[in-house]
Write a protein that holds these residues in place. Structure first.
Motif, mmCIF file in Angstrom:
data_model
loop_
_atom_site.group_PDB
_atom_site.id
_atom_site.type_symbol
_atom_site.label_atom_id
_atom_site.label_comp_id
_atom_site.label_asym_id
_atom_site.label_seq_id
_atom_site.Cartn_x
_atom_site.Cartn_y
_atom_site.Cartn_z
ATOM 1 N N GLY A 1 0.701 -1.013 0.065
ATOM 2 C CA GLY A 1 0.003 -0.060 0.075
ATOM 3 C C GLY A 1 1.111 1.152 -0.073
ATOM 4 N N THR B 1 -15.711 0.774 9.211
ATOM 5 C CA THR B 1 -16.070 1.402 7.991
ATOM 6 C C THR B 1 -16.854 0.389 7.102
ATOM 7 O OG1 THR B 1 -14.213 0.758 6.506
ATOM 8 C CG2 THR B 1 -13.921 2.742 7.950
ATOM 9 N N TYR C 1 -18.217 -2.567 0.550
ATOM 10 C CA TYR C 1 -17.128 -2.897 1.062
ATOM 11 C C TYR C 1 -17.403 -2.534 2.769
ATOM 12 C CZ TYR C 1 -16.028 2.026 1.028
ATOM 13 O OH TYR C 1 -15.784 3.176 1.137
ATOM 14 N N VAL D 1 -2.829 7.532 11.922
ATOM 15 C CA VAL D 1 -4.039 7.796 11.231
ATOM 16 C C VAL D 1 -4.787 9.015 12.070
ATOM 17 C CG1 VAL D 1 -6.721 7.415 10.489
ATOM 18 C CG2 VAL D 1 -4.599 5.693 10.178
ATOM 19 N N LEU E 1 -3.754 8.353 4.461
ATOM 20 C CA LEU E 1 -2.935 8.285 3.266
ATOM 21 C C LEU E 1 -1.401 9.310 3.551
ATOM 22 C CD1 LEU E 1 -5.515 8.467 0.408
ATOM 23 C CD2 LEU E 1 -4.095 6.571 1.122
HETATM 24 C C1 LIG Z 1 -13.446 3.185 4.114
HETATM 25 C C2 LIG Z 1 -11.960 3.930 4.292
HETATM 26 C C3 LIG Z 1 -11.787 5.240 3.866
HETATM 27 C C4 LIG Z 1 -10.720 6.025 3.938
HETATM 28 N N1 LIG Z 1 -10.760 7.160 3.355
HETATM 29 C C5 LIG Z 1 -9.492 7.882 3.455
HETATM 30 C C6 LIG Z 1 -9.248 9.070 2.705
HETATM 31 O O1 LIG Z 1 -10.213 9.324 1.941
HETATM 32 N N2 LIG Z 1 -8.012 9.858 2.949
HETATM 33 C C7 LIG Z 1 -7.202 9.438 3.509
HETATM 34 O O2 LIG Z 1 -5.989 10.108 3.614
HETATM 35 N N3 LIG Z 1 -7.223 8.130 4.175
HETATM 36 C C8 LIG Z 1 -8.322 7.398 3.969
HETATM 37 N N4 LIG Z 1 -8.445 6.285 4.637
HETATM 38 C C9 LIG Z 1 -7.089 5.570 5.453
HETATM 39 C C10 LIG Z 1 -6.332 5.156 4.364
HETATM 40 O O3 LIG Z 1 -7.116 4.209 3.469
HETATM 41 C C11 LIG Z 1 -5.229 4.054 5.153
HETATM 42 O O4 LIG Z 1 -4.618 5.264 6.014
HETATM 43 C C12 LIG Z 1 -4.129 3.897 4.116
HETATM 44 O O5 LIG Z 1 -4.465 2.799 3.037
HETATM 45 C C13 LIG Z 1 -2.840 3.209 4.683
HETATM 46 O O6 LIG Z 1 -1.836 2.710 3.844
HETATM 47 P P1 LIG Z 1 -1.094 1.463 4.351
HETATM 48 O O7 LIG Z 1 -0.258 1.347 3.075
HETATM 49 O O8 LIG Z 1 -0.398 1.919 5.662
HETATM 50 O O9 LIG Z 1 -1.922 0.363 4.449
HETATM 51 P P2 LIG Z 1 -2.855 -0.327 3.449
HETATM 52 O O10 LIG Z 1 -3.242 0.791 2.322
HETATM 53 O O11 LIG Z 1 -3.935 -0.968 3.989
HETATM 54 O O12 LIG Z 1 -1.876 -1.353 2.538
HETATM 55 C C14 LIG Z 1 -1.763 -2.655 3.229
HETATM 56 C C15 LIG Z 1 -1.267 -3.786 2.056
HETATM 57 O O13 LIG Z 1 -0.762 -4.634 2.702
HETATM 58 C C16 LIG Z 1 -1.223 -6.028 2.169
HETATM 59 N N5 LIG Z 1 -1.407 -7.089 3.192
HETATM 60 C C17 LIG Z 1 -1.807 -7.005 4.298
HETATM 61 N N6 LIG Z 1 -1.519 -8.306 4.516
HETATM 62 C C18 LIG Z 1 -0.479 -8.960 3.794
HETATM 63 C C19 LIG Z 1 0.315 -10.092 4.064
HETATM 64 N N7 LIG Z 1 0.130 -10.898 5.193
HETATM 65 N N8 LIG Z 1 1.157 -10.269 2.944
HETATM 66 C C20 LIG Z 1 1.084 -9.613 1.823
HETATM 67 N N9 LIG Z 1 0.459 -8.579 1.750
HETATM 68 C C21 LIG Z 1 -0.277 -8.039 2.719
HETATM 69 C C22 LIG Z 1 -2.392 -5.594 1.796
HETATM 70 O O14 LIG Z 1 -3.150 -6.348 0.297
HETATM 71 C C23 LIG Z 1 -2.368 -4.008 1.232
HETATM 72 O O15 LIG Z 1 -2.312 -3.724 -0.082
HETATM 73 C C24 LIG Z 1 -9.567 5.353 4.663
HETATM 74 C C25 LIG Z 1 -9.739 4.152 5.158
HETATM 75 C C26 LIG Z 1 -10.921 3.486 5.194
HETATM 76 C C27 LIG Z 1 -10.929 2.073 5.744
#
Ligand SMILES: Cc1cc2nc3c(=O)[nH]c(=O)nc-3n(C[C@H](O)[C@H](O)[C@H](O)COP(=O)(O)OP(=O)(O)OC[C@H]3O[C@@H](n4cnc5c(N)ncnc54)[C@H](O)[C@@H]3O)c2cc1C
Length: 396
Positions: free
Chosen positions: A10, A163, A233, A265, A273
């Motif tokens: 992500g 959510t 979702y 967050v 993000l």
């Molecule tokens: C409904 C909703 C709406 C949101 N809207 C906003 C918004 O408008 N603006 C904003 O700034 N934030 C928003 N957020 C928050 C934002 O989505 C997250 O903060 C952001 O995606 C975090 O990024 P990340 O890379 O830490 O995690 P993620 O984006 O969750 O990425 C984690 C990745 O790890 C992978 N993964 C997990 N476990 C494993 C494993 N065991 N092996 C291999 N891969 C794995 C997954 O496939 C995923 O791709 C929202 C969140 C939700 C739930």
């Protein structure tokens, strides 16, 4: 460090991978989906764009939105025009953009699920496709549902939000935010390039999923948003408490958490993000220098006081009242009445005004009622100088 393994592609993992690969490290990034439509609004505020201009300057499809409609629980409406747009992406596109950059920098991407990790030995180990491998350092960027927790505790119910939402094949030009009575969270509609992301978030310790579903259903029906052919979702979102930010371990000798896995967050807005991308960058930079111990202090300097501030006021914001009405209702009413307050809220929403410098802007610019309103939400005392000879601004 010769080899770094990143679990999760992500925004946090991809940015960390890009930084490390650029610095010449061997980086293996694993994601079970790679670029996918992760449940999300997809909105990036101005602080993200300022910090990472490539998020705006690129040819990937996105939508720029300059206005927000706020609706109180009692159906008062107010419109905010923001000085800088919110940039809204589909997550397949945003993740793809960040993963492309990581790959171009030399990071090796693999579509696989990491099943388990072990950080007890000097070299951390991880299990992928039935095989245990080792690395020099393990980055856990696996998001909010992450179960890979080397030497730290999972997030508890009061540190999470539920959510639910839909991706709806419909267009709009402004963001809508709807507050609900006695509800710690809100409903949103974010217009994207070719569809809407409509959803609801609410504290996991205060609300049930049936409650969320009911509120969301009422909203989509009232706003004639057609969900029959839409994809539904549900997901979790970290909502850190002060203790989460001050006490939870996010880095060890040979591992670290980034993004949602670390609970970076904003608990008031759900913005994650920016914090995901920024934490990925800061960890990547610290590891590239061979100094993982610098990561927590860099996070502290970059944003953790902002998140702590939000954690302190979140309950008062959603549950509190001012002059007999809910804080969120008063906020919508004051936005309608006071151009100065409207501008301040526009800056807050677009991400140009942070929480920590809000105090300085309060007294002198805004009238007494609105200053008192903000002070009561932020739990601030009005300075003595502001009590004497204070002039009320329009809308007071
Ligand atoms: C409904 C909703 C709406 C949101 N809207 C906003 C918004 O408008 N603006 C904003 O700034 N934030 C928003 N957020 C928050 C934002 O989505 C997250 O903060 C952001 O995606 C975090 O990024 P990340 O890379 O830490 O995690 P993620 O984006 O969750 O990425 C984690 C990745 O790890 C992978 N993964 C997990 N476990 C494993 C494993 N065991 N092996 C291999 N891969 C794995 C997954 O496939 C995923 O791709 C929202 C969140 C939700 C739930």
């Amino acid at each position: 460090m010769a080899e770094i393994a990143i679990i999760g592609g992500g925004p946090s993992g991809a940015m960390c991978g890009e930084q490390l690969a650029r610095a010449g490290h061997k980086v293996n990034l694993f994601d079970e989906h790679l670029a996918w439509e992760k449940p999300c609004g997809g909105g990036l505020t101005h602080k993200a764009i300022q910090c990472f201009p490539f998020l705006l300057d690129n040819s990937y499809p996105k939508k720029l939105v300059q206005s927000v409609e706020l609706i109180s629980s009692q159906d008062h409406h107010a419109t905010l025009e923001m000085p800088h747009p919110i940039v809204i992406y589909s997550r397949t596109v945003l993740n793809g953009l960040l993963l492309d950059r990581a790959r171009d920098a030399g990071c090796k991407l693999q579509r696989s699920r990491v099943m388990s990790v072990n950080t007890e030995a000097a070299k951390p180990r991880y299990c992928v496709e039935g095989e245990w491998r080792d690395a020099d350092f393990l980055v856990v960027a696996a998001g909010a549902r992450n179960h890979l927790l080397p030497e730290t505790r999972p997030l508890q119910r009061d540190e999470l939000e539920m959510t639910q939402g839909y991706f709806v094949p419909q267009n709009a030009d402004s963001i809508t935010i709807k507050f609900l009575p006695h509800f710690e969270g809100y409903i949103w509609s974010f217009p994207r390039n070719d569809h809407l992301s409509v959803g609801i978030c609410g504290s996991m310790s205060s609300h049930t999923s049936a409650e969320l579903r009911g509120h969301l259903q009422t909203f989509v029906e009232k706003h004639e948003i057609k969900t029959e052919n839409a994809k539904f979702y549900s997901h979790v979102l970290p909502s850190p408490q002060v203790r989460t930010l001050s006490e939870r371990t996010v880095v060890g000798q040979n591992w670290a958490l980034v993004g949602d896995a670390a609970a970076w967050v904003d608990p008031l807005t759900g913005e994650g993000l920016f914090y995901a991308i920024r934490s990925g960058e800061l960890l990547g930079r610290s590891l590239a220098e061979g100094c993982p111990e610098k990561y927590p202090e860099r996070i502290k300097a970059a944003f953790s006081s902002e998140l702590e501030f939000a954690a302190r006021i979140v309950r008062r914001f959603y549950r509190g009242s001012f002059l007999g009405s809910a804080v969120t209702t008063r906020m919508v009413q004051f936005i309608r009445r006071s151009p100065v307050f409207r501008q301040l809220m526009g800056d807050l929403f677009s991400g140009t005004q942070d929480y920590s410098t809000l105090k300085r802007r309060l007294w002198g610019q805004l009238g007494i009622t609105i200053s008192d309103f903000i002070s009561s939400v932020l739990n601030l005392d009005r300075p003595a100088s502001a009590r004497i000879g204070h002039t009320g601004a329009s809308g007071d």
